[in-house]
Design a protein around this motif. Structure first.
Motif, PDB file in Angstrom:
ATOM      1  N   TYR A 166      -8.312   2.738  -2.319  1.00 11.35           N
ATOM      2  CA  TYR A 166      -9.196   2.225  -3.879  1.00 11.35           C
ATOM      3  C   TYR A 166      -8.241   2.917  -4.917  1.00 11.35           C
ATOM      4  O   TYR A 166      -8.356   2.259  -6.326  1.00 11.35           O
ATOM      5  CB  TYR A 166     -10.607   3.145  -3.935  1.00 11.35           C
ATOM      6  N   ARG A 167      -7.342   3.720  -4.757  1.00 13.89           N
ATOM      7  CA  ARG A 167      -6.400   4.005  -5.868  1.00 13.89           C
ATOM      8  C   ARG A 167      -5.017   3.281  -5.972  1.00 13.89           C
ATOM      9  O   ARG A 167      -4.372   3.466  -5.478  1.00 13.89           O
ATOM     10  CB  ARG A 167      -6.035   5.635  -5.446  1.00 13.89           C
ATOM     11  N   ASP A 168      -5.491   2.299  -6.605  1.00 12.60           N
ATOM     12  CA  ASP A 168      -4.360   1.010  -6.791  1.00 12.60           C
ATOM     13  C   ASP A 168      -3.212   1.708  -7.293  1.00 12.60           C
ATOM     14  O   ASP A 168      -2.056   1.344  -6.911  1.00 12.60           O
ATOM     15  CB  ASP A 168      -4.819   0.142  -7.793  1.00 12.60           C
ATOM     16  N   GLU A 169      -3.300   2.772  -8.032  1.00  9.66           N
ATOM     17  CA  GLU A 169      -1.820   3.216  -8.854  1.00  9.66           C
ATOM     18  C   GLU A 169      -1.126   4.018  -7.758  1.00  9.66           C
ATOM     19  O   GLU A 169      -0.050   4.033  -7.916  1.00  9.66           O
ATOM     20  CB  GLU A 169      -2.170   4.143 -10.075  1.00  9.66           C
ATOM     21  N   TRP A 170      -1.804   4.493  -6.813  1.00  9.88           N
ATOM     22  CA  TRP A 170      -1.172   5.138  -5.564  1.00  9.88           C
ATOM     23  C   TRP A 170      -0.230   4.143  -4.814  1.00  9.88           C
ATOM     24  O   TRP A 170       0.820   4.288  -4.404  1.00  9.88           O
ATOM     25  CB  TRP A 170      -1.885   6.095  -4.984  1.00  9.88           C
ATOM     26  N   LEU A 171      -1.054   3.108  -4.315  1.00  4.59           N
ATOM     27  CA  LEU A 171      -0.450   1.907  -3.628  1.00  4.59           C
ATOM     28  C   LEU A 171       0.907   1.363  -4.558  1.00  4.59           C
ATOM     29  O   LEU A 171       1.790   0.844  -3.721  1.00  4.59           O
ATOM     30  CB  LEU A 171      -1.353   0.742  -3.373  1.00  4.59           C
ATOM     31  N   ALA A 219       2.889   2.976  -6.590  1.00  8.31           N
ATOM     32  CA  ALA A 219       3.810   3.988  -6.745  1.00  8.31           C
ATOM     33  C   ALA A 219       4.293   4.155  -5.210  1.00  8.31           C
ATOM     34  O   ALA A 219       5.640   4.324  -5.148  1.00  8.31           O
ATOM     35  CB  ALA A 219       3.520   5.125  -7.199  1.00  8.31           C
ATOM     36  N   TRP A 220       3.454   4.106  -4.249  1.00  7.43           N
ATOM     37  CA  TRP A 220       4.095   4.302  -2.960  1.00  7.43           C
ATOM     38  C   TRP A 220       3.422   3.166  -2.120  1.00  7.43           C
ATOM     39  O   TRP A 220       2.406   3.585  -1.256  1.00  7.43           O
ATOM     40  CB  TRP A 220       3.802   5.806  -2.424  1.00  7.43           C
TER      41      TRP A 220
END
Length: 716
Positions: free
Chosen positions: A357-362, A364-365
């Protein structure tokens, strides 16, 4: 079958537990549990605020006053004998008992042991007893997460997700316990201890604050009758050890903050069922037992809570990807109770759902996709060692793992997953898991909330794979039609949606993909019905996005997707409508343009423009906007300079990031129409291009390669 059901204690109990057990057995049926308990063998879904202490003591609701007065004067014929009176009888769903006492009713002396608010204390004590097993399982999983080095945010998210799963099994009881907790805490707060009594020496009135009486805090026996904690939340959250000091520094938060977190999550549990926060619906079984079912998307409910309590650390502030949970070894799992096994294994699904759900994590990594998928796959493997095949957890994890394989294929191996053996195998596994989920729900081995959630996930993944050219998904798409009736029926809407106007806002929020499927019929009637549903969806999603706290706009993407799909369906309707129906066509054209403008005005568009190259959502938005506006311009709809500039900025950002991509040919054509349009009505250059690229006229499979925000097209 739910993962974490409450356990109603046996009537035979040790003397020290007799009162607690009797109270629990009276409270359970009032909140949807214990349909086999004598003498009524029925459950109710009561509103805690409307329930009286007398109704709790008798374990059944009273009839209205008029019926009670009439039957007290002249008992109804056929009343069941009761202690010391004329008996009891059904009055609709309520129970009349006259002047007598119902079998096993609790006396006032028993109930009045509880305080300071008797009703709240009774309900809270009963809930803690009924949920003793699930609470212990959640606490064990929380301790394991803390001991194995799981990231703090992921740890908190998994805890919240497990509590949410307990909630889903008995929503009415958990909500009543949360409300009772609030009452008990408000009445038990001792403000006087914060006032210095040094200036007063004389004793005050019993209700006054003043010098200490010499009595210490309540002993354990007294506290038993005056509970203030809801154990499912208050006794499990500290096990995460967020406030514990470590050798390298103080805890992440203070102990007071942990209590605030518990209260904040309780508050969010009360909000479930509002638009954008899951769906709740009431069911009644043949014997008259009622209960509440729940469908909740874990990430959408948990992520805002984590962001509000721990700050939601952004990727830029991290040195690397968050450490994920570590599953216990099979031997460890085999030695612990069944509910504990379920909690440990279900933690994999909750963690994966939150991280994804945390698009920014996906972004970045990207490796987090593979890691979360492997975590779920490992959990599926461990299920085979410790849980029966018909247990709900293996069914859920297997279906989620199958969804991830299909969903991740185009994202981890672009252009290589479409027709290879791995892609075909993944699609076949997903179709098989869909059938398994539907069968498990029909057989009562899976609750309807989990079934509708997993089936819709499968539909979305197959649609996505079909749009990326997966041959297996294109073939499987023909079977989607038989799953939507199951999804709707499991969600309490019947096998067919009779009218979108009668559907609640919470249900409408989640009908986005259903509207997209309706539009695949391609006939004007199908498109009109799909547009009617999607306009309601877009309206609800926009209202939800406006209500989201500043700084957390995750649901803004859902609102934008709602506008995109409405624009696409309206554009299809305009192109499918014959020239003879000029008024209908122009209405569809203006509707498409209106929703295209809504897409451009959405707050999430700024983020898409900044990351147009790495965001597939940017290409979908650009396609929906360009196609809708080019058709609108061709039919004489005027665009002002700002609207045109915003549309061109989005289109150009996507084209620049995907230069040379064959899928962008149509987008280039629509851009040309906007820059140099031929605004003559009828078959214009833009309309001629639609005849080539739009599947309304040509091969339905063309749409699969072009893409649509909601569903694969042309095949039901």
């Amino acid at each position: 079958m739910h993962v974490f059901p409450a356990a109603i204690p046996s009537a035979e109990a040790p003397r020290v537990d007799v009162v607690e057990v009797r109270v629990a057995r009276k409270v359970a049926p009032l909140f949807g549990l214990g349909a086999d308990l004598e003498p009524f063998r029925r459950t109710w879904v009561c509103d805690y605020t409307q329930l009286s202490l007398a109704e709790i003591g008798r374990g059944a609701p009273f009839p209205d006053r008029a019926t009670r007065a009439r039957w007290d004067a002249e008992p109804p014929p056929g009343a069941t004998p009761a202690d010391g009176g004329a008996g009891w009888a059904w009055s609709g769903r309520a129970v009349w008992s006259g002047a007598g006492t119902l079998p096993g009713a609790l006396s006032n002396a028993t109930l009045n042991r509880y305080g300071p608010d008797t009703k709240a204390a009774v309900v809270l004590s009963a809930a803690n007893r009924l949920l003793r097993g699930p609470s212990a399982a959640v606490a064990a999983a929380a301790r394991w997460l803390a001991e194995t080095g799981c990231d703090a945010e992921v740890r908190l998210a998994v805890w919240a997700g497990l509590v949410l799963e307990v909630y889903r099994a008995q929503p009415a009881l958990v909500v009543a316990a949360v409300q009772a907790r609030q009452v008990q805490r408000s009445l038990s707060a001792r403000w006087g201890g914060q006032v210095d009594p040094a200036g007063v020496t004389a004793a005050g009135a019993p209700c006054e604050i003043g010098p200490p009486s010499g009595r210490g805090d309540q002993d354990e026996t007294a506290a038993r009758w005056r509970p203030t904690d809801f154990d499912l939340v208050d006794a499990t959250l500290p096990a995460l050890r967020l406030a514990d000091d470590s050798p390298i520094g103080p805890g992440l938060v203070t102990s007071d903050a942990v209590d605030d977190m518990a209260s904040a999550w309780c508050h969010r549990l009360l909000g479930i069922g509002r638009p954008g926060r899951g769906v709740l619906w009431l069911i009644e079984e043949p014997g008259g037992a009622r209960r509440v079912q729940a469908m909740v998307r874990v990430g959408a409910v948990v992520a805002p809570f984590v962001a509000a309590t721990l700050g939601g650390t952004v990727a830029a502030d991290r040195a690397g990807p968050p450490p994920l949970p570590v599953l216990p070894e099979p031997a460890v799992l085999a030695a612990i109770p069944r509910l504990h096994q379920r909690a440990h294994l279900l933690a994999a699904h909750v963690a994966a759902s939150y991280v994804r759900y945390r698009d920014e994590w996906l972004l970045a990594w990207p490796q987090l996709r593979a890691r979360t998928a492997q975590l779920v796959a490992d959990a599926v493997g461990r299920c085979a060692n410790v849980l029966d095949a018909d247990d709900p957890v293996p069914v859920q994890l297997t279906a989620y793992a199958a969804y991830l394989r299909v969903w991740d294929g185009p994202r981890t191996s672009p252009g290589q997953h479409a027709s290879d053996a791995a892609g075909l195998s993944a699609v076949a596994a997903l179709v098989a898991s869909q059938q398994q989920v539907a069968g498990a729900w029909r057989a009562g081995r899976l609750d309807p909330g989990a079934a509708t959630y997993l089936l819709e996930l499968g539909v979305v993944a197959l649609d996505d794979a079909a749009r990326h050219g997966d041959d297996g998904a294109v073939s499987a798409w023909a079977s989607i039609g038989r799953w939507w009736p199951v999804i709707l029926q499991a969600r309490g809407l019947g096998q067919q949606l009779a009218s979108i106007e009668t559907v609640s806002d919470a249900q409408a929020f989640h009908l986005h993909h259903y509207a997209a499927w309706l539009a695949t019929g391609r006939r004007c009637a199908d498109l009109q019905r799909a547009l009617m549903v999607q306009e309601r969806v877009a309206q609800v999603r926009a209202a939800v996005a406006r209500g989201e706290p500043a700084g957390f706009a995750a649901k803004s993407a859902a609102a934008r997707a709602g506008h995109e799909l409405a624009a696409e369906i309206a554009t299809d309707l305009a192109l499918a409508t014959s020239a003879r129906q000029r008024t209908v066509r122009l209405h569809a054209v203006h509707t498409a343009a209106r929703y295209a403008r809504a897409v451009l005005a959405d707050p999430s568009m700024r983020g898409l423009l900044l990351q147009a190259g790495s965001q597939p959502a940017a290409a979908r938005a650009a396609t929906a906007v360009a196609r809708a506006l080019s058709v609108a311009v061709a039919h004489g709809v005027a665009l002002d300079a700002d609207e045109l500039a915003e549309a061109l900025a989005l289109i150009d950002a996507v084209l620049a990031a995907r230069d040379g991509d064959p899928a962008m040919v149509a987008l280039c054509g629509w851009r040309s129409d906007l820059v140099a349009p031929d605004t003559g009505y009828g078959v214009t250059p833009a309309r001629q291009r639609e005849r080539v690229t739009d599947p309304v006229i040509t091969d339905p499979a063309c749409e699969l390669s072009r893409g649509r925000g909601g569903s694969a097209r042309g095949q039901r």
